[in-house]
Scaffold this motif. Structure first.
Motif, PDB file in Angstrom:
ATOM      1  N   PHE A  49    -118.839  56.786 -53.475  1.00 15.64           N
ATOM      2  CA  PHE A  49    -117.681  57.141 -52.659  1.00 15.64           C
ATOM      3  C   PHE A  49    -117.303  55.770 -51.507  1.00 15.64           C
ATOM      4  O   PHE A  49    -117.330  56.249 -50.252  1.00 15.64           O
ATOM      5  CB  PHE A  49    -117.839  58.672 -51.880  1.00 15.64           C
ATOM      6  CG  PHE A  49    -118.446  59.548 -52.835  1.00 15.64           C
ATOM      7  CD1 PHE A  49    -117.517  60.124 -53.567  1.00 15.64           C
ATOM      8  CD2 PHE A  49    -119.885  59.828 -52.616  1.00 15.64           C
ATOM      9  CE1 PHE A  49    -117.891  61.263 -54.195  1.00 15.64           C
ATOM     10  CE2 PHE A  49    -120.348  61.007 -53.485  1.00 15.64           C
ATOM     11  CZ  PHE A  49    -119.312  61.585 -54.579  1.00 15.64           C
ATOM     12  N   ALA A  50    -117.477  54.480 -51.894  1.00 18.68           N
ATOM     13  CA  ALA A  50    -117.718  53.641 -51.207  1.00 18.68           C
ATOM     14  C   ALA A  50    -116.517  53.478 -50.228  1.00 18.68           C
ATOM     15  O   ALA A  50    -116.773  52.783 -49.001  1.00 18.68           O
ATOM     16  CB  ALA A  50    -117.828  52.250 -52.097  1.00 18.68           C
ATOM     17  N   VAL A  68    -124.049  48.117 -56.131  1.00 15.23           N
ATOM     18  CA  VAL A  68    -122.875  48.701 -56.726  1.00 15.23           C
ATOM     19  C   VAL A  68    -122.332  49.621 -55.962  1.00 15.23           C
ATOM     20  O   VAL A  68    -122.817  50.567 -55.279  1.00 15.23           O
ATOM     21  CB  VAL A  68    -123.562  49.538 -58.131  1.00 15.23           C
ATOM     22  CG1 VAL A  68    -122.488  50.020 -58.825  1.00 15.23           C
ATOM     23  CG2 VAL A  68    -124.341  48.679 -59.111  1.00 15.23           C
ATOM     24  N   PHE A  69    -120.643  49.428 -55.947  1.00 14.26           N
ATOM     25  CA  PHE A  69    -119.756  49.968 -55.273  1.00 14.26           C
ATOM     26  C   PHE A  69    -119.229  51.197 -56.355  1.00 14.26           C
ATOM     27  O   PHE A  69    -118.425  50.429 -57.053  1.00 14.26           O
ATOM     28  CB  PHE A  69    -118.849  49.209 -54.460  1.00 14.26           C
ATOM     29  CG  PHE A  69    -119.645  48.347 -53.607  1.00 14.26           C
ATOM     30  CD1 PHE A  69    -119.882  48.646 -52.178  1.00 14.26           C
ATOM     31  CD2 PHE A  69    -120.247  47.158 -53.984  1.00 14.26           C
ATOM     32  CE1 PHE A  69    -120.549  47.680 -51.372  1.00 14.26           C
ATOM     33  CE2 PHE A  69    -120.938  46.305 -53.130  1.00 14.26           C
ATOM     34  CZ  PHE A  69    -120.902  46.594 -51.720  1.00 14.26           C
ATOM     35  N   ASP A  75    -106.865  51.535 -54.590  1.00 17.64           N
ATOM     36  CA  ASP A  75    -106.764  50.599 -53.488  1.00 17.64           C
ATOM     37  C   ASP A  75    -108.107  50.291 -52.654  1.00 17.64           C
ATOM     38  O   ASP A  75    -108.487  49.277 -52.091  1.00 17.64           O
ATOM     39  CB  ASP A  75    -105.686  51.442 -52.309  1.00 17.64           C
ATOM     40  CG  ASP A  75    -106.034  52.756 -51.822  1.00 17.64           C
ATOM     41  OD1 ASP A  75    -107.011  53.415 -52.526  1.00 17.64           O
ATOM     42  OD2 ASP A  75    -105.657  53.363 -50.781  1.00 17.64           O
ATOM     43  N   ALA A  76    -108.986  51.634 -52.678  1.00 19.93           N
ATOM     44  CA  ALA A  76    -110.588  51.100 -52.347  1.00 19.93           C
ATOM     45  C   ALA A  76    -111.244  50.247 -53.132  1.00 19.93           C
ATOM     46  O   ALA A  76    -111.673  49.264 -52.557  1.00 19.93           O
ATOM     47  CB  ALA A  76    -111.201  52.519 -52.282  1.00 19.93           C
ATOM     48  N   PHE A  77    -111.004  50.387 -54.530  1.00 17.84           N
ATOM     49  CA  PHE A  77    -111.411  49.400 -55.454  1.00 17.84           C
ATOM     50  C   PHE A  77    -111.131  47.890 -54.824  1.00 17.84           C
ATOM     51  O   PHE A  77    -111.864  47.099 -54.874  1.00 17.84           O
ATOM     52  CB  PHE A  77    -110.995  49.721 -56.878  1.00 17.84           C
ATOM     53  CG  PHE A  77    -111.573  48.890 -57.903  1.00 17.84           C
ATOM     54  CD1 PHE A  77    -112.787  48.756 -58.470  1.00 17.84           C
ATOM     55  CD2 PHE A  77    -110.404  48.024 -58.395  1.00 17.84           C
ATOM     56  CE1 PHE A  77    -113.003  48.024 -59.421  1.00 17.84           C
ATOM     57  CE2 PHE A  77    -111.074  47.049 -59.430  1.00 17.84           C
ATOM     58  CZ  PHE A  77    -112.033  47.038 -59.970  1.00 17.84           C
ATOM     59  N   LEU A 116    -124.196  58.192 -49.572  1.00 22.54           N
ATOM     60  CA  LEU A 116    -123.205  59.073 -49.869  1.00 22.54           C
ATOM     61  C   LEU A 116    -122.323  59.744 -48.913  1.00 22.54           C
ATOM     62  O   LEU A 116    -122.837  60.093 -47.648  1.00 22.54           O
ATOM     63  CB  LEU A 116    -123.947  60.375 -50.441  1.00 22.54           C
ATOM     64  CG  LEU A 116    -124.872  60.407 -51.613  1.00 22.54           C
ATOM     65  CD1 LEU A 116    -125.733  61.638 -51.939  1.00 22.54           C
ATOM     66  CD2 LEU A 116    -124.180  59.995 -52.868  1.00 22.54           C
ATOM     67  N   ASP A 117    -121.082  59.408 -48.784  1.00 17.60           N
ATOM     68  CA  ASP A 117    -120.201  59.679 -47.844  1.00 17.60           C
ATOM     69  C   ASP A 117    -118.751  60.329 -48.350  1.00 17.60           C
ATOM     70  O   ASP A 117    -117.921  59.585 -48.338  1.00 17.60           O
ATOM     71  CB  ASP A 117    -120.156  58.521 -46.845  1.00 17.60           C
ATOM     72  CG  ASP A 117    -119.255  58.930 -45.648  1.00 17.60           C
ATOM     73  OD1 ASP A 117    -119.076  60.130 -45.413  1.00 17.60           O
ATOM     74  OD2 ASP A 117    -118.920  58.079 -44.887  1.00 17.60           O
TER      75      ASP A 117
END
Length: 184
Positions: A49-50, A68-69, A75-77, A116-117
């Motif tokens: 949940f990067a 690893v993300f 858009d986050a990727f 984890l967030d």
């Protein structure tokens, strides 16, 4: 939002627009990394949940071996890739566009440190904790650490095979650290 210390210390990171992503505040991040100061260097990191990637990037800046993300948002990727390029840390990083729980189901590798967030009201935190502790998956290395951010009024169950290290409170936010037991 900035990288606190290490090789990319002081660099500002780009943030996602809108309210769908809630970045970890600098105050909380400083507290987390104060607690983890001897548990980062040389470790394999998973930032689930990067969002912006800031927790994994902080680890890489502090000498983590790899990170690893994983995030499902396009858009986050893209933003994580940009932030890695801004900090010059992309050589030890892999960015995965996809569902975090699906990633855990097929990870095929283990990590020493897992962040984890997920969105607070989604129920994803509890599901991720369950999968990390599931027998036979070995995603969390022996003595590995889970760092779970959650609302301060929510108490988390200790995942199987782990022990509670400590819960830190920052106003309405809490961060709970679990450590996996070894293979004694």
């Amino acid at each position: 939002m900035r990288v606190i210390t290490g090789s990319a210390g002081g660099r500002r990171l780009l943030e996602l627009e809108g309210l769908e992503t809630r970045p970890t505040t600098d105050r909380v991040k400083e507290g987390v990394f104060s607690a983890l100061q001897f548990d980062v260097e040389g470790r394999r990191v998973l930032d689930l949940f990067a969002g912006t990637g800031q927790m994994g990037i902080e680890c890489l800046s502090r000498g983590a071996a790899s990170a690893v993300f994983v995030d499902r948002r396009k858009d986050a990727f893209a933003l994580i890739k940009k932030n890695l390029a801004l900090t010059g840390l992309q050589d030890r990083a892999r960015v995965v566009h996809g569902d975090s729980l699906a990633f855990l189901a097929g990870a095929g590798e283990s990590f020493d440190l897992v962040f984890l967030d997920p969105p607070y009201a989604s129920g994803l935190l509890e599901q991720a904790l369950e999968r990390l502790a599931a027998p036979g998956f070995d995603i969390l290395a022996p003595y590995g650490i889970i760092v779970a951010e959650h609302p301060a009024d929510r108490r988390l169950d200790v995942p199987a095979g782990c022990r509670l290290r400590k819960t830190y409170r920052y106003g309405k936010i809490a961060v709970t650290l679990f450590r996996r037991e070894g293979n004694e």
